[in-house]
Design a protein around this motif. Sequence first.
Motif, mmCIF file in Angstrom:
data_model
loop_
_atom_site.group_PDB
_atom_site.id
_atom_site.type_symbol
_atom_site.label_atom_id
_atom_site.label_comp_id
_atom_site.label_asym_id
_atom_site.label_seq_id
_atom_site.Cartn_x
_atom_site.Cartn_y
_atom_site.Cartn_z
ATOM 1 N N THR A 114 37.733 44.466 35.728
ATOM 2 C CA THR A 114 38.444 45.104 36.290
ATOM 3 C C THR A 114 39.842 44.816 35.710
ATOM 4 O O THR A 114 40.179 44.033 35.029
ATOM 5 C CB THR A 114 38.380 45.203 37.902
ATOM 6 O OG1 THR A 114 38.873 43.916 38.169
ATOM 7 C CG2 THR A 114 37.095 45.469 38.585
ATOM 8 N N LEU A 115 41.025 45.589 36.416
ATOM 9 C CA LEU A 115 42.343 45.125 36.125
ATOM 10 C C LEU A 115 42.692 43.552 36.497
ATOM 11 O O LEU A 115 43.362 42.909 35.931
ATOM 12 C CB LEU A 115 43.214 45.840 36.690
ATOM 13 C CG LEU A 115 43.317 47.631 35.914
ATOM 14 C CD1 LEU A 115 43.964 48.414 36.907
ATOM 15 C CD2 LEU A 115 44.070 47.552 34.523
ATOM 16 N N ASP A 116 42.191 43.141 37.663
ATOM 17 C CA ASP A 116 42.192 41.814 38.125
ATOM 18 C C ASP A 116 41.278 40.951 37.046
ATOM 19 O O ASP A 116 41.961 39.778 37.167
ATOM 20 C CB ASP A 116 41.726 41.776 39.660
ATOM 21 C CG ASP A 116 42.807 42.107 40.567
ATOM 22 O OD1 ASP A 116 44.012 42.322 40.295
ATOM 23 O OD2 ASP A 116 42.345 42.893 41.554
ATOM 24 N N ASP A 117 40.335 41.284 36.615
ATOM 25 C CA ASP A 117 39.519 40.487 35.655
ATOM 26 C C ASP A 117 40.581 40.402 34.274
ATOM 27 O O ASP A 117 40.830 39.232 33.825
ATOM 28 C CB ASP A 117 38.441 40.879 35.273
ATOM 29 C CG ASP A 117 37.435 40.731 36.633
ATOM 30 O OD1 ASP A 117 37.222 40.075 37.059
ATOM 31 O OD2 ASP A 117 36.438 42.131 36.692
ATOM 32 N N CYS A 140 43.583 40.466 34.492
ATOM 33 C CA CYS A 140 44.851 39.593 34.775
ATOM 34 C C CYS A 140 44.456 38.196 34.692
ATOM 35 O O CYS A 140 45.121 37.476 34.333
ATOM 36 C CB CYS A 140 45.199 39.865 36.225
ATOM 37 S SG CYS A 140 46.860 39.149 36.943
ATOM 38 N N GLY A 160 40.271 48.605 40.641
ATOM 39 C CA GLY A 160 41.417 47.961 41.508
ATOM 40 C C GLY A 160 42.794 48.784 41.896
ATOM 41 O O GLY A 160 43.299 48.270 42.824
ATOM 42 N N GLU A 168 46.157 51.307 41.593
ATOM 43 C CA GLU A 168 47.596 50.860 41.221
ATOM 44 C C GLU A 168 47.793 49.624 41.637
ATOM 45 O O GLU A 168 48.632 49.019 40.815
ATOM 46 C CB GLU A 168 48.527 51.977 41.464
ATOM 47 C CG GLU A 168 49.842 51.971 40.764
ATOM 48 C CD GLU A 168 50.483 53.184 41.077
ATOM 49 O OE1 GLU A 168 51.864 52.909 41.211
ATOM 50 O OE2 GLU A 168 50.157 54.400 40.999
ATOM 51 N N PRO A 169 47.831 49.189 42.746
ATOM 52 C CA PRO A 169 48.024 47.578 42.966
ATOM 53 C C PRO A 169 47.590 46.555 41.980
ATOM 54 O O PRO A 169 48.246 45.722 41.801
ATOM 55 C CB PRO A 169 47.423 47.514 44.522
ATOM 56 C CG PRO A 169 47.286 48.766 45.094
ATOM 57 C CD PRO A 169 46.925 49.757 43.812
ATOM 58 N N ALA A 170 46.310 46.892 41.546
ATOM 59 C CA ALA A 170 45.862 45.731 40.600
ATOM 60 C C ALA A 170 46.410 46.041 39.244
ATOM 61 O O ALA A 170 47.030 45.122 38.396
ATOM 62 C CB ALA A 170 44.237 46.113 40.248
ATOM 63 N N ARG A 215 49.828 44.149 39.626
ATOM 64 C CA ARG A 215 49.557 42.642 39.287
ATOM 65 C C ARG A 215 49.372 42.350 37.968
ATOM 66 O O ARG A 215 49.798 41.303 37.502
ATOM 67 C CB ARG A 215 48.143 42.403 40.284
ATOM 68 C CG ARG A 215 48.557 42.207 41.768
ATOM 69 C CD ARG A 215 47.330 41.747 42.546
ATOM 70 N NE ARG A 215 46.198 42.529 42.249
ATOM 71 C CZ ARG A 215 45.602 43.393 43.128
ATOM 72 N NH1 ARG A 215 46.417 43.842 44.028
ATOM 73 N NH2 ARG A 215 44.298 43.854 42.996
ATOM 74 N N LEU A 216 48.485 43.076 37.392
ATOM 75 C CA LEU A 216 48.410 42.909 35.840
ATOM 76 C C LEU A 216 49.588 42.780 35.098
ATOM 77 O O LEU A 216 50.006 42.124 34.192
ATOM 78 C CB LEU A 216 47.296 43.721 34.958
ATOM 79 C CG LEU A 216 47.281 43.790 33.696
ATOM 80 C CD1 LEU A 216 46.545 42.330 33.299
ATOM 81 C CD2 LEU A 216 46.186 44.612 33.095
#
Length: 874
Positions: free
Chosen positions: A17-20, A22, A65, A67-69, A72-73
């Motif tokens: 994901t986008l958090d991954d 990140c 994730g 738009e918030p993720a 964060r990225l």
Amino acid sequence: MTAPRATIRLQLHAGFTLDDACARVGYYADLGVSHLYLSPITRARAGSTHGYDVIDHGCVNPELGGEPALRRLARAARGRGLGLIADIVPNHMAAHPDNRWWRDVLAHGAASAHARCFDIDWDPPDAALRGKVLLPVLAEPYGEALARGAIRLRHDPDGGAPALEAAGALYPVAAPSIPRGLSGASLEDMYDPARDASRRRLHELLERQHYRLAWWRTAPDQINWRRFFEISELVGVRVEDEAVFEAVHAMVLRLYAEGILDGLRIDHIDGLAAPGAYLRRLGQRLAQAGEPYVVVEKILAPEESPDPRWRTDGTTGYDFMDQVGALLHAPDAEAPLRVFWQALTGDVRAPREQLEAARRRMLARHFPSERLALARCLARIARQDLRTRDWSAQAIDRALSAVLTAFPVYRSYAEDGGRGEADRRVCRAAFARAAQLLPAPAGGADAALLELLDGWLDGSPGPDPEVRALALRRFQQLTPPLAAKALEDTLFYRYGPLLSRNEVGAAPDCFALAPAEFLARTRARAQAHPRAMLATATHDHKRGEDARARLAALSEMPQRWRDTALRWIQALPAANDAPTLADRYLLVQTLVGAWPADWSAGDDMPDDAALADWFGRIGQWQTKALREAKLHTSWTDPDPAYEDAAQGLLDFLRADPAGRGLLEEIAAFAAGLAPAGMVNSLVQTLLRNTLPGVPDLYQGTELWDFSLVDPDNRRPVDYARREALLAQARAASAPDLSDAAWRSGAVKLALIQRLLAARARTPALYAGADCEAVPVHGPRSGQVLAWLRRHADGDALIVAPHLCALALADYARGRADAARGYWADTVLRLPAARWRNALDGRRMTLLADGSLPLAEALRDLPVALCLSGPPGDE
């Protein structure tokens, strides 16, 4: 907004994901990239692993994730000096009821507010489809599906509208088609397919919908809407419509204006009705928030360049991938390898003739609906003039098919006032070849018809301009999928003298490229598009960059390879020539190319579990390759017996004692060839990261990449291993050149890190400097690439071997002292300066006349990047 210096392509999905992403910002910042280049971030179908089956352009995919993720990225990336580039998909969306635009069209037909979003022919020749959308989703013929109960009316227990269940999805029901006063279980009972009368009512209900459920096999012949290629799960989007453009791009334009995104990659630019107009509109909108960075996914023919009228920074790098691949191949190997292939297949046709045969098959079996719709449109033009009205749609189709068969590039761009000069050359060649294929001798009727078609499709104004524009659009949107499916997804699986040249962006009749021609194309790209991407691996590649580099080394030993391969082919069991000699040859090439670099042969063979996993991947590739070739089996008509025979080869190699012995021989050969492949790999790595353009790294390929075609090339990346190796590389004053470092790929990772660090230190040198050949003198002058990039900030010397990977294999065995003797008495004539090796910081020792010995430049590695300082500068 920041311009990219180097990018890393990341494949996002629910498993990454986008958090991954990140969590990996620090790693990629330390590696030296400037931008994360993200696969599509818009909402795709649930579980999508690629993101191109978009269902909502207006939101960031919640599976990633949301738009918030993404924000964060972006914050994490900015904190390390990195930017974001997003892949967008303006050409198509998922043809699935989860797509609310598509669902609304299915519910309301041509009256839908979203009907303008899609290329749908609401008035096709088939009366049964007038005002309807064909949905070729059923696994069996409609009548059989209906009788078996595979189509059912379902009520919503929560009080929502009833829906039709078919092929694992729920399709909307037009409200007026349902009798008033019925709901719930009584409604389902009324249309229960288990009873004859109810089944008849269900059929009548289906006939009143704005779509027609149909067997999947009807798609090629009856489809009445534009698909992506021949994929009936993806529907073409009319992004040329201003309102549709705004709806498709609203989110990414907002994210760009807010500084979340720094640039865009445009997927399948050739699918759009008017690419030039689209890029102008997009560029104007992006420019309101800063200087945009925009690259386009575009396959170029060997002599083709992007249309100079386009507002773009260039392509995503398939052209470079092809050119650097061709540079690694010895031209003298082409003839013997082609003769060998012809002996295996019995097919002596030239590659162009085989490609034309593949295109004819595509036109007849895969795109007949699109082809005939275009022919009917051209027949309408013919009827507008008394002098041409006698040309029937059938005659036009015959001549048109010859033109489509002969068309040498992906498409023409007859917009903005008609054909450009490049288009005129392409069309002249296409129509001349079509005249040969028909045949249509000069002065004959078919020659006259070809001349008419040429005029009708040149983009010039004429009577009934709307019909002419429609014909041109259909022509220009048919040739790209025809080209891709015939070449990339057919010929490249049925023509294989050497698989390293069967890659996206390559041409079957372009085996090798001379250094002077490679440099000329590099300079031309730098002049026209200095910020174009340079790629050697992508999410679409047929095989990993290091598998190609290893196979390329076979071109230095064609006779030995032919003898060896023939012995293996004959040792593989086959009954009644199944699998064929050719398919067995493609398999042994793949085994050699994909054998992991850190695996040994003989007593050190990997354990059974590792081998089983590897053979599973090979088997997946083999099934796809056989079906794409369409010779003995296919996706539409699989031949289980032939596919079982092919799988039997892998079972033989894994489990049979004789097969295991053969596998050990193949493994030993691959392990022996691997060092030469590593030398080639470092050459293409050096060139990608030092020549004019923006180097693009594909996720995970900073270590050796022996992946196969998707989905194999999208497997999870072992980041822990890469982070550990990168930390070691950054801590060391020079790359680790031990045998273990070569086998693990640590050498490649360290090279990338040092090359990107050099770009970061003097970005102007790499962003704008020209590239020129350096004089080479001595016995190995023909075996070296030496190019100089010059700038006020300093000069960069790029040095790499050419077509001598086998002779330099000792570098990759950790024995550089033995390998460097190859360069004895060969020197480079350089401008007066002090030169330092950017890879280890070592100052170069020049001869008295100021020349640089190659043995000095390539003392420890087969490649070098040397940077200059003024004479006397320490």
